[in-house]
Design an enzyme around this catalytic site. Structure first.
Site, PDB file in Angstrom:
ATOM      1  CB  SER A 142      45.364  41.331  74.701  1.00  0.00           C
ATOM      2  OG  SER A 142      45.327  39.880  75.338  1.00  0.00           O
ATOM      3  CE  LYS A 168      48.347  42.451  74.403  1.00  0.00           C
ATOM      4  NZ  LYS A 168      48.684  43.663  75.003  1.00  0.00           N
ATOM      5  CE  LYS A 170      48.921  38.993  76.716  1.00  0.00           C
ATOM      6  NZ  LYS A 170      49.781  40.472  77.666  1.00  0.00           N
ATOM      7  CG  ASP A 196      51.916  41.429  75.149  1.00  0.00           C
ATOM      8  OD1 ASP A 196      53.323  40.752  76.159  1.00  0.00           O
ATOM      9  OD2 ASP A 196      51.348  41.677  76.424  1.00  0.00           O
ATOM     10  CD  GLU A 224      51.899  44.961  74.795  1.00  0.00           C
ATOM     11  OE1 GLU A 224      51.500  44.368  73.903  1.00  0.00           O
ATOM     12  OE2 GLU A 224      51.284  44.607  76.188  1.00  0.00           O
ATOM     13  CG  ASP A 249      52.491  46.402  78.817  1.00  0.00           C
ATOM     14  OD1 ASP A 249      52.344  46.981  80.018  1.00  0.00           O
ATOM     15  OD2 ASP A 249      51.429  45.366  78.695  1.00  0.00           O
ATOM     16  CE  LYS A 273      48.934  46.799  79.505  1.00  0.00           C
ATOM     17  NZ  LYS A 273      49.792  45.450  80.561  1.00  0.00           N
ATOM     18  N   GLY A 303      45.143  47.258  78.176  1.00  0.00           N
ATOM     19  CA  GLY A 303      44.322  46.357  79.269  1.00  0.00           C
ATOM     20  C   GLY A 303      45.151  45.439  79.934  1.00  0.00           C
TER      21      GLY A 303
HETATM   22  O1  OSB Z   1      50.486  42.377  78.390  1.00  0.00           O
HETATM   23  O2  OSB Z   1      48.787  43.335  78.201  1.00  0.00           O
HETATM   24  C1  OSB Z   1      48.872  42.610  78.743  1.00  0.00           C
HETATM   25  C2  OSB Z   1      46.113  41.012  80.995  1.00  0.00           C
HETATM   26  C3  OSB Z   1      47.219  41.234  81.756  1.00  0.00           C
HETATM   27  C4  OSB Z   1      47.764  41.356  82.137  1.00  0.00           C
HETATM   28  C5  OSB Z   1      48.684  42.306  81.280  1.00  0.00           C
HETATM   29  C6  OSB Z   1      48.408  41.902  80.105  1.00  0.00           C
HETATM   30  C7  OSB Z   1      47.061  41.791  80.186  1.00  0.00           C
HETATM   31  C8  OSB Z   1      46.146  41.758  78.488  1.00  0.00           C
HETATM   32  C9  OSB Z   1      44.758  41.894  78.834  1.00  0.00           C
HETATM   33  O3  OSB Z   1      46.538  41.927  77.166  1.00  0.00           O
HETATM   34  C10 OSB Z   1      44.407  42.997  77.082  1.00  0.00           C
HETATM   35  C11 OSB Z   1      42.729  43.115  77.879  1.00  0.00           C
HETATM   36  O4  OSB Z   1      41.953  43.176  79.028  1.00  0.00           O
HETATM   37  O5  OSB Z   1      41.946  42.707  77.266  1.00  0.00           O
HETATM   38 MG    MG Z   2      51.788  43.477  77.486  1.00  0.00          MG
END
Ligand code: OSB
Ligand code: MG
Length: 391
Positions: A142, A168, A170, A196, A224, A249, A273, A303
């Site tokens: 991510s 992924k 952001k 995401d 996402e 999510d 999660k 995560g």
């Molecule tokens: O939206 O998946 C998410 C981290 C903090 C809060 C939200 C998210 C995330 C990540 C991190 O995408 C994923 C990782 O732990 O590598």
């Molecule tokens: Mg997410």
């Protein structure tokens, strides 16, 4: 049978190698709440609460979780006989609304404690009689929001070279189409790419809506959480317009929300999660619900920038058969100069993270000396439920 007689809460401070920015905020030094659960029979495990420092991803924070565990949740377990870990979710959920991440830390710890008591690896204990449990889980990365498409392309190319099975990105309004387009052009059509938004868009804004539609052109594996957590109807409208599968999510806070997503067709994939849904019992219920849906709804393990302790729980969960898409399960070195477990979590060149299948419990050693060195506060909650500040 579980009977907890002591729970130790600790906050540690673990600097990320690089700040991690999502649409709603940025993390530079991860403040992490760790728990130690001690059973009367001498068994002991570490667990992790995934809440962040600020209420941007959900309303929970490390401080609200600390309060909830000490005041309301730990007293429901301490000194009491519990038949098994599968019973803990109901015990913690009855007449205590919300606080899923606080509940999950305790509940998942109970699953690990039970695995230790029975001499079983957590993955196998969780999987139970299910067929198709895996010895290695595919992982994706991510990538946080970057200042420029070029900076994102650089990181995406490095991730592909490292073997990650999914990348992924952001996104947020203003940092979306051009960024996704640049990465797709750089990595080519064969790489599994996704975006995401962490709930940053609204269909009420025409520019937002247009950007989400434009993303449909880049053959994303999924998009996402484009809209707010409570926008199941808006998500269903958007899903009907797009070819790209929506993945939820933030929206999926328990099995009821998963059922609503299926009924409303608000998405086609779920990011599970365990912290967000209150633990493993709820995660298993969502996993099984999605596996039984027709067509089956793929799930994958998300995560929350966990330390190596939280990672052990996620890897065990991701070894279940319907976790059919790569999880956000990056190895330790992606986040930290030094992790709190040994061995650290690794990923091979095919993007696979090995699942511990021989050692009882988490399958990694916790580096207590290092944890002591980075602990910023600690509190012991014991039976009878008297909270004693010790640091
Ligand atoms: O939206 O998946 C998410 C981290 C903090 C809060 C939200 C998210 C995330 C990540 C991190 O995408 C994923 C990782 O732990 O590598
Ligand atoms: Mg997410």
């Amino acid at each position: 049978m579980l009977r907890l007689d002591k729970i130790v809460l600790r906050e540690i401070s673990l600097p990320l190698k690089e700040p991690f920015r999502i649409s709603s905020g940025v993390e530079t030094v991860r403040r992490i709440l760790l728990l130690e659960l001690h059973d009367r029979d001498g068994a002991h495990v570490w667990a992790e609460c995934v809440a962040g420092a600020l209420p941007n991803y959900t309303f929970e924070t490390i401080d609200t979780a600390w309060l909830a565990i000490r005041e309301w949740l730990a007293p429901r377990l301490l000194g009491q006989a519990v038949d098994g870990a599968a019973e803990v979710h109901a015990r913690l959920a009855t007449n205590i609304r919300g606080h899923a991440m606080a509940k999950a830390a305790l509940e998942m710890g109970c699953w690990a404690l039970e695995a230790v008591q029975r001499g079983r690896p957590l993955s196998r204990h969780l999987g139970g009689a299910r067929h198709g449990l895996r010895d290695a889980v595919p992982t994706g990365i991510s990538l946080g929001l970057q200042a420029t498409p070029a900076a994102l392309v650089e990181r995406a190319e490095a991730a592909v070279a490292a073997g990650y099975q999914k990348v992924k990105l952001k996104i947020e309004p203003g940092r979306d189409v051009a960024f996704v387009q640049a990465v797709r052009a750089a990595v080519g059509p064969a790489i599994e790419l996704m975006a995401d938004a962490n709930a940053a868009y609204t269909l009420e804004d025409a520019a937002h809506h247009a950007a989400l539609r434009a993303l449909d052109a880049y053959n994303l594996l999924m998009l996402e959480q484009p809209l707010g957590a409570d926008e199941l109807l808006g998500l269903a409208t958007l899903q009907a317009e797009l070819t790209t599968a929506l993945c939820l999510d933030e929206s999926i806070t328990d099995r009821g929300r998963a059922k609503a997503m299926l009924a409303l067709q608000s998405g086609r994939i779920i990011n599970i999660k365990p912290g967000r849904v209150g633990g493993f019992t709820e995660s298993l219920a969502i996993h099984d619900l999605c596996a039984a849906a027709r067509p089956a709804v793929p799930v994958w393990c998300g995560g929350m920038l966990e330390s190596g302790i939280g990672r052990a729980y996620n890897v065990a969960l991701a070894s279940l058969p319907n976790f059919s898409l790569p999880g956000d399960l990056s190895p330790s070195a992606r986040y930290w100069a030094r992790d709190v477990v040994t061995p650290e979590w690794t990923m091979n060149a095919e993007g696979l993270v090995p699942v511990p299948t021989t050692v009882p419990g988490l399958g990694v050693e916790v580096d207590t000396d290092f944890i002591d060195a980075i602990t910023t506060r600690m509190e012991v909650v014991s039976n009878p439920a008297v909270a004693v500040a010790v640091a």
